[in-house]
Motif scaffolding. Structure first.
Motif, mmCIF file in Angstrom:
data_model
loop_
_atom_site.group_PDB
_atom_site.id
_atom_site.type_symbol
_atom_site.label_atom_id
_atom_site.label_comp_id
_atom_site.label_asym_id
_atom_site.label_seq_id
_atom_site.Cartn_x
_atom_site.Cartn_y
_atom_site.Cartn_z
ATOM 1 N N SER A 56 1.702 -35.352 -20.968
ATOM 2 C CA SER A 56 0.985 -36.533 -21.469
ATOM 3 C C SER A 56 1.583 -37.842 -20.964
ATOM 4 O O SER A 56 0.875 -38.832 -20.841
ATOM 5 C CB SER A 56 0.968 -36.528 -22.995
ATOM 6 N N SER A 101 4.212 -39.644 -22.387
ATOM 7 C CA SER A 101 4.729 -40.596 -23.371
ATOM 8 C C SER A 101 6.150 -41.045 -23.014
ATOM 9 O O SER A 101 6.474 -42.231 -23.139
ATOM 10 C CB SER A 101 4.680 -40.013 -24.785
ATOM 11 N N LYS A 117 -4.246 -32.684 -14.003
ATOM 12 C CA LYS A 117 -4.917 -33.001 -15.259
ATOM 13 C C LYS A 117 -3.975 -33.661 -16.267
ATOM 14 O O LYS A 117 -4.342 -33.846 -17.429
ATOM 15 C CB LYS A 117 -5.506 -31.727 -15.868
ATOM 16 N N GLY A 146 -1.916 -36.166 -18.518
ATOM 17 C CA GLY A 146 -2.186 -37.455 -19.146
ATOM 18 C C GLY A 146 -1.380 -38.596 -18.553
ATOM 19 O O GLY A 146 -1.771 -39.757 -18.643
ATOM 20 N N GLY A 163 -3.304 -41.161 -16.250
ATOM 21 C CA GLY A 163 -4.001 -42.263 -16.904
ATOM 22 C C GLY A 163 -3.045 -43.317 -17.433
ATOM 23 O O GLY A 163 -3.315 -44.517 -17.343
ATOM 24 N N ARG A 164 -1.935 -42.875 -17.977
ATOM 25 C CA ARG A 164 -0.938 -43.831 -18.486
ATOM 26 C C ARG A 164 -0.400 -44.689 -17.344
ATOM 27 O O ARG A 164 -0.238 -45.897 -17.493
ATOM 28 C CB ARG A 164 0.201 -43.113 -19.186
#
Length: 102
Positions: free
Chosen positions: A11, A13, A39, A41, A44-45
């Motif tokens: 992701s 973070s 894919k 995350g 996008g971040r």
């Protein structure tokens, strides 16, 4: 200024926190985020944070492409922030004492 390259597979973070921490720093900045997951995350971040992001295949991680990219960018520090792939020994040798896993 030191160049940090963050490797992440999920992701993002932790990658985001690292980017934000160094946003206004004169010491270092995140120059690139690399992922082996198209894919993830983190892509996008990175886009939202204005940081370049490169997607490499697992083969490119293994065959020296990643190592060449880090060398070309004159990376000072490689931060593994949830990177779910074992790094090749040649890469860790080439960047001895420059790889941190969080």
């Amino acid at each position: 200024m030191k160049k940090i390259i963050v490797l992440a597979s999920g992701s993002g973070s932790n990658a985001e926190n690292i980017v934000r921490y160094f946003e206004d720093s004169d010491l270092a900045r995140v120059a690139l985020i690399v992922t082996n997951n198209p894919k993830a995350g983190v892509i996008g971040r990175a886009r939202k944070l204005g940081v370049s992001c490169k997607v490499l295949t697992n083969q490119e991680v293994e065959d020296g492409t990643l190592e060449a990219l880090l060398a070309k960018m004159r990376c000072d520090l490689v931060v593994l922030a949830g990177f779910l792939r074992k790094l090749p020994p040649a890469l860790t040798q080439a960047f001895d004492r420059k790889v941190i896993k969080i």
